[in-house]
Design an enzyme around this catalytic site. Structure first.
Site, PDB file in Angstrom:
ATOM      1  CD  GLU A   9      -2.867  -1.037   2.422  1.00 40.61           C
ATOM      2  OE1 GLU A   9      -2.708  -0.140   3.287  1.00 40.61           O
ATOM      3  OE2 GLU A   9      -3.674  -1.972   2.553  1.00 40.61           O
ATOM      4  CB  SER A  29      -9.110   0.050   4.505  1.00 39.95           C
ATOM      5  OG  SER A  29      -7.723  -0.122   4.613  1.00 39.95           O
ATOM      6  CG  ASP A  39      -6.680  -1.911   1.093  1.00 40.33           C
ATOM      7  OD1 ASP A  39      -7.132  -1.990   2.251  1.00 40.33           O
ATOM      8  OD2 ASP A  39      -6.531  -2.906   0.355  1.00 40.33           O
ATOM      9  CD  GLU A  52      -9.603  -3.880  -0.367  1.00 41.68           C
ATOM     10  OE1 GLU A  52      -9.052  -4.506   0.554  1.00 41.68           O
ATOM     11  OE2 GLU A  52     -10.271  -2.843  -0.168  1.00 41.68           O
TER      12      GLU A  52
END
Length: 135
Positions: A9, A29, A39, A52
């Site tokens: 991420e 999230s 995310d 995501e």
């Protein structure tokens, strides 16, 4: 969330900022709230993305149906394009829209390495900077 997921991420958020998009990880999230949060959310005034993030060292990623439903709901409310950002070990990022995912017999979702690279978009494509021809 696993350390690997958080690392992926952060990597994607940096890539988005480097591509002149404002981006942030959604800290709630992953089930910490009942709200439908992806995310990552990102945008540049022209495009808005809800992503995501999923990563795997194998050639297959499974995603709970609630995650996909939450992603789509958030994207609809926010006015963003929903994507699943798939990062397979030692491979480039691929981005798939939810309708491209395989639905399992348990009504969850699956992304295979082959599907990701045959139908998924590259990073520049989701930003509208490039367009690949898919066969």
């Amino acid at each position: 969330m696993s350390k690997t997921g958080s690392r992926e991420e952060r990597e994607l958020v940096k890539m988005l900022w480097d591509a002149d998009c404002a981006a942030m990880r959604a800290p709630a999230s992953g089930g910490a709230t009942k709200k439908p949060l992806p995310d990552i959310i990102a945008g540049n005034g022209k495009i808005y993305l809800a992503i995501e993030v999923k990563s795997s060292s194998k050639d297959r990623i499974y995603i709970n149906s609630e995650k996909i439903e939450a992603l789509c709901e958030f994207a609809r409310i926010f006015g963003a394009q929903p994507y699943i950002g798939a990062k397979f070990t030692r491979k480039k990022w691929r981005f798939l829209t939810p309708e491209l995912l395989h639905i399992t017999p348990q009504n969850n979702y699956r992304v295979d390495l082959d599907l990701a690279f045959q139908k998924g978009m590259e990073f520049d494509e989701i930003l509208g900077k490039d367009k690949q021809v898919k066969f």
